[in-house]
Design a protein around this motif. Structure first.
Motif, PDB file in Angstrom:
ATOM      1  N   LYS A 710       0.836  -1.211   0.000  1.00 29.58           N
ATOM      2  CA  LYS A 710       0.000   0.000   0.000  1.00 29.58           C
ATOM      3  C   LYS A 710       0.867   1.256   0.000  1.00 29.58           C
ATOM      4  N   LEU A 711       1.824   1.277  -0.905  1.00 27.86           N
ATOM      5  CA  LEU A 711       2.769   2.386  -0.995  1.00 27.86           C
ATOM      6  C   LEU A 711       2.153   3.554  -1.740  1.00 27.86           C
ATOM      7  N   GLN A 712       2.656   4.731  -1.430  1.00 33.01           N
ATOM      8  CA  GLN A 712       2.235   5.932  -2.134  1.00 33.01           C
ATOM      9  C   GLN A 712       3.360   6.511  -2.997  1.00 33.01           C
ATOM     10  N   ARG A 713       4.602   6.354  -2.531  1.00 30.66           N
ATOM     11  CA  ARG A 713       5.743   6.898  -3.266  1.00 30.66           C
ATOM     12  C   ARG A 713       7.004   6.162  -2.835  1.00 30.66           C
ATOM     13  N   VAL A 714       7.843   5.818  -3.799  1.00 24.05           N
ATOM     14  CA  VAL A 714       9.092   5.115  -3.531  1.00 24.05           C
ATOM     15  C   VAL A 714      10.197   5.818  -4.303  1.00 24.05           C
ATOM     16  N   PHE A 715      11.357   6.014  -3.646  1.00 23.22           N
ATOM     17  CA  PHE A 715      12.486   6.672  -4.291  1.00 23.22           C
ATOM     18  C   PHE A 715      13.353   5.630  -5.003  1.00 23.22           C
ATOM     19  N   VAL A 716      13.982   6.059  -6.089  1.00 25.68           N
ATOM     20  CA  VAL A 716      14.823   5.196  -6.922  1.00 25.68           C
ATOM     21  C   VAL A 716      16.274   5.610  -6.717  1.00 25.68           C
ATOM     22  N   THR A 717      17.113   4.648  -6.374  1.00 25.24           N
ATOM     23  CA  THR A 717      18.528   4.921  -6.140  1.00 25.24           C
ATOM     24  C   THR A 717      19.390   4.009  -7.000  1.00 25.24           C
ATOM     25  N   CYS A 718      20.555   4.514  -7.373  1.00 28.79           N
ATOM     26  CA  CYS A 718      21.550   3.743  -8.118  1.00 28.79           C
ATOM     27  C   CYS A 718      22.869   3.848  -7.361  1.00 28.79           C
TER      28      CYS A 718
END
Length: 740
Positions: A710-718
């Motif tokens: 039930k996520l609303q926003r997830v950050f993307v990392t490299c």
């Protein structure tokens, strides 16, 4: 002096309110206070000379501990099931009486055509207008089915006041008036009862926290809502097993196994209570008929789920025995219900139901969009909803007028009588030429037999007209369910196919041994399950039709037809409730319909948001102020420094506002200056990141994680460095684009 007087006045008011509480002596005894202490001291009994125990309060605490030893949830689930079953049964009784009044008025008018037309049309128009006006005046959330919004809530999205208890009364009253319109409007109650059950579950959840003196837990609330879905379906059909399975398929993309037993327990309590009340009411009806004058006519059975039976009673409408009986009792007592060769025709039935479901879903979604875009209907729905309802109901009632087109659609039958007649064990094609000799008087199937047209013509005309009438009825802004109409429509499709097969093979089919006759009622069962299942993208309708009718002999061909119909509809159209979510633009992730290998190659890097407002641990007033002005996000990512974009956590918007309010502004007056603050990393709490995507995370992985957690926003990392973010908007847009 003024502040002191205000404090004294408030204290006097509080003392006055306390003195007017009822039963002060009884309340003191329950709390353990003795009369001589006058409420100031507690009566104490010392156990072992160490711990004080209040006399009656200690007993109540001991009783509560013993009762809740198995878990307090089960008691509240039992209350939920019994409560919703009682409300469902009471609603059916009221609907029955209102429909009886309508039929009495229609009969007593006489043979004057204009008066009969007015009595047929004005009655449902008044009820529908009152349903719309009353429900919309209390809350705008009471209209429609309620399942699309509840699906959105179960995905973690907060819809304000949608589960408020004040909506409960508006929904019940409005739904009762809607159902009392009968087959004129042709609407059901499955969806609204799921919504009502969810509201009752939310309220009982608050009561549970009060009784147990615990803080409100979102996971507990979610478990109660999951159980409420099954209760809503089970109390309508009296089918606990299929109620749980249907709620899982329709409402929850991911279902926890531990919630299954809670839902099944509550659904069983509701279904058992509903059927018990139905049997009790049936016994009362038989007792009343036994003491009535035999020469006096009895009212016809009415209501969406009425329990009164007419006299004389045909064989397939025999009175309920003194036991828990099926809601739609069928009389399919045959040793060999179908031959192996008939599997081909059930396969054809599933294909037809799947194609019809695709056409229905496409036209229904187009109609909802057209009504919202047309200037006239959009204006009526925005300002004068009852006027729009009256105009639509007038059109529907005029078409179903019995002396007019209604005589070709069996419009005098209620929705329950439609199902009972379509599930009739006789073959209408063979009974129609010998109606006066073979058929018993009062058979409901005779409503489908018109002197000028055959039963094939009336069934075809019914399917043709009800197709667009059902679609038009879904645009009405009143509390209503849409599952029961498509269930009946599917039964009519199956009945027509079964009658055609019986006409082509009058001697029946046989792979070996003696020929076995064709049973059109079996095709009606399969058609009801296949069409309703393909419209809602559910397979459990095969079990639902068996539980509702008490007939299991046709379970295998029914499952085959349901699977074929679902394969066609799920490939080409979203479900009825998902389409409503799309039209209403609710923040919900529709399922990924495409299973092509190319959809699995879509990765997060292709659709993530690269322009993300970022803060560094060393940022001060100006940087934080610029970030708040640039974005309205609820939380902001925090990196190590401007030169090193390593993601260290997030900070909420409320903390940033507090950070700015504590800053010393250089132009502020001397008396209003605050202490000088440091940097963001020194004065704000940085929450750690629990989950993050890599640029190579696939669309399907991101989609399932958003649904499951039930996520609303997830950050993307490299390699630990922030490169973007993914929210529900990006997943929904990519789902509708490349993967759709």
């Amino acid at each position: 002096r003024g502040e002191k007087e205000e404090e004294e006045e408030v204290e006097r008011v509080l003392v006055s309110e306390h003195s007017w509480r009822p039963w002060p002596t009884a309340r003191k005894r329950v709390r353990g206070e003795t009369p001589t202490q006058k409420g100031r001291l507690r009566g104490r009994v010392f156990c072992g000379g160490q711990h004080p125990v209040f006399p009656l309060a200690g007993c109540l605490e001991w009783v509560k501990r013993q009762l809740f030893r198995v878990g307090e949830d089960w008691y509240f689930l039992f209350i939920l099931g019994v409560l919703m079953a009682t409300i469902s049964f009471t609603t059916d009784i009221i609907v029955t009486r209102l429909h009886l009044a309508h039929m009495w008025l229609y009969r007593e008018i006489g043979d004057i055509g204009v008066l009969k037309y007015l009595s047929w049309t004005l009655y449902p128009m008044a009820l529908a207008a009152f349903s719309t006006g009353f429900s919309q005046s209390i809350t705008p959330h009471s209209g429609g089915s309620g399942i699309p919004e509840l699906k959105t809530i179960l995905m973690g999205v907060v819809l304000e006041d949608y589960l408020a208890i004040q909506n409960f009364g508006a929904k019940v009253v409005g739904l009762t008036c809607t159902l009392a319109c009968g087959s004129t409007v042709f609407l059901g109650k499955v969806g609204p009862y799921v919504h009502l059950s969810a509201m009752a579950a939310a309220y009982l959840g608050k009561m549970r926290t009060t009784v147990t003196r615990e803080y409100e837990n979102k996971f507990k609330q979610h478990e109660m809502l999951v159980a409420a879905q099954a209760v809503g379906v089970a109390t309508v059909f009296g089918a606990p097993i299929s109620g749980v399975l249907f709620s899982i398929e329709v409402m929850s993309p991911h279902f926890a196994v531990r919630d299954y037993w809670r839902g099944f327990f509550a659904a069983t309590c509701g279904a058992f209570m509903f059927r018990l009340l139905a049997v009790f009411n049936s016994e009362q009806g038989k007792a009343e008929r036994a003491g009535r004058d035999p020469s006096s006519p009895l009212p016809s059975p009415c209501g969406i789920f009425g329990v009164l039976t007419p006299k004389p009673t045909p064989s397939f409408l025999s009175p309920l025995p003194e036991t828990i009986a099926a809601l739609f009792k069928s009389d399919l007592k045959i040793d060999f219900p179908f031959d192996l060769l008939e599997t081909f025709f059930f396969l054809i039935l599933g294909i037809i139901c799947g194609i019809m479901a695709c056409a229905y879903l496409f036209c229904q979604r187009w109609m909802m969009v057209a009504v919202r875009k047309n200037w006239l209907t959009a204006k009526l729905l925005a300002t004068d909803k009852p006027v729009y309802t009256v105009l639509v109901v007038l059109l529907l009632a005029s078409i179903t007028f019995p002396p007019g087109l209604g005589q070709f659609m069996a419009s005098r039958l209620t929705m329950k009588e439609h199902l009972i007649s379509l599930f009739d064990n006789h073959t209408w094609g063979s009974l129609a030429p010998n109606t006066s000799v073979v058929a018993k008087p009062g058979g409901l199937w005779q409503e489908w037999d018109h002197p000028s047209y055959t039963i094939y013509g009336t069934l075809s005309f019914f399917l043709l007209m009800k197709f667009w009438m059902l679609i038009l009825a879904t645009t009405l802004p009143l509390p209503a369910g849409y599952f029961m109409p498509i269930f009946i429509y599917g039964a009519a499709i199956g009945r027509l196919i079964g009658e055609v097969v019986a006409l082509l093979f009058p001697q029946g089919l046989h792979s070996e041994g003696l020929p076995r006759p064709i049973i059109p009622a079996g095709y009606a069962l399969a058609g009801a399950a296949a069409f309703s299942g393909s419209v809602t993208h559910a397979v459990s309708t095969a079990l639902l039709v068996c539980e509702a009718t008490g007939h299991l002999a046709h379970i295998l061909p029914t499952v085959l037809a349901v699977l074929v119909a679902n394969a066609i509809s799920q490939k080409n159209q979203p479900s009825f409730y998902d389409a409503t979510i799309i039209v209403k633009k609710l923040p919900y992730l529709p399922p990924i319909r495409s299973r092509h290998i190319a959809s699995y190659r879509v990765v997060v890097e292709e659709f993530m948001e690269r322009r993300v407002v970022v803060l560094a641990k060393g940022d001060g007033f100006q940087e934080v102020l610029a970030a708040l002005d640039a974005s309205a996000d609820a939380e902001y990512p925090v990196v190590e420094s401007t030169g090193s974009p390593t993601l260290v956590g997030t900070v909420s918007r409320s903390q940033l506002v507090t950070f700015l309010q504590s800053y010393e502004h250089p132009q502020a007056p001397q008396g209003e200056k605050l202490a000088t603050v440091g940097t963001l990393g020194d004065d704000c709490t940085i929450e750690p990141i629990m989950l993050q995507f890599s640029p190579w995370t696939s669309l399907h992985q991101a989609y399932h994680l958003f649904q499951l957690l039930k996520l609303q926003r997830v950050f993307v990392t490299c390699s630990g460095e922030l490169v973007g973010a993914v929210s529900r908007a990006e997943v929904r847009g990519e789902n509708g684009g490349k993967a759709g």
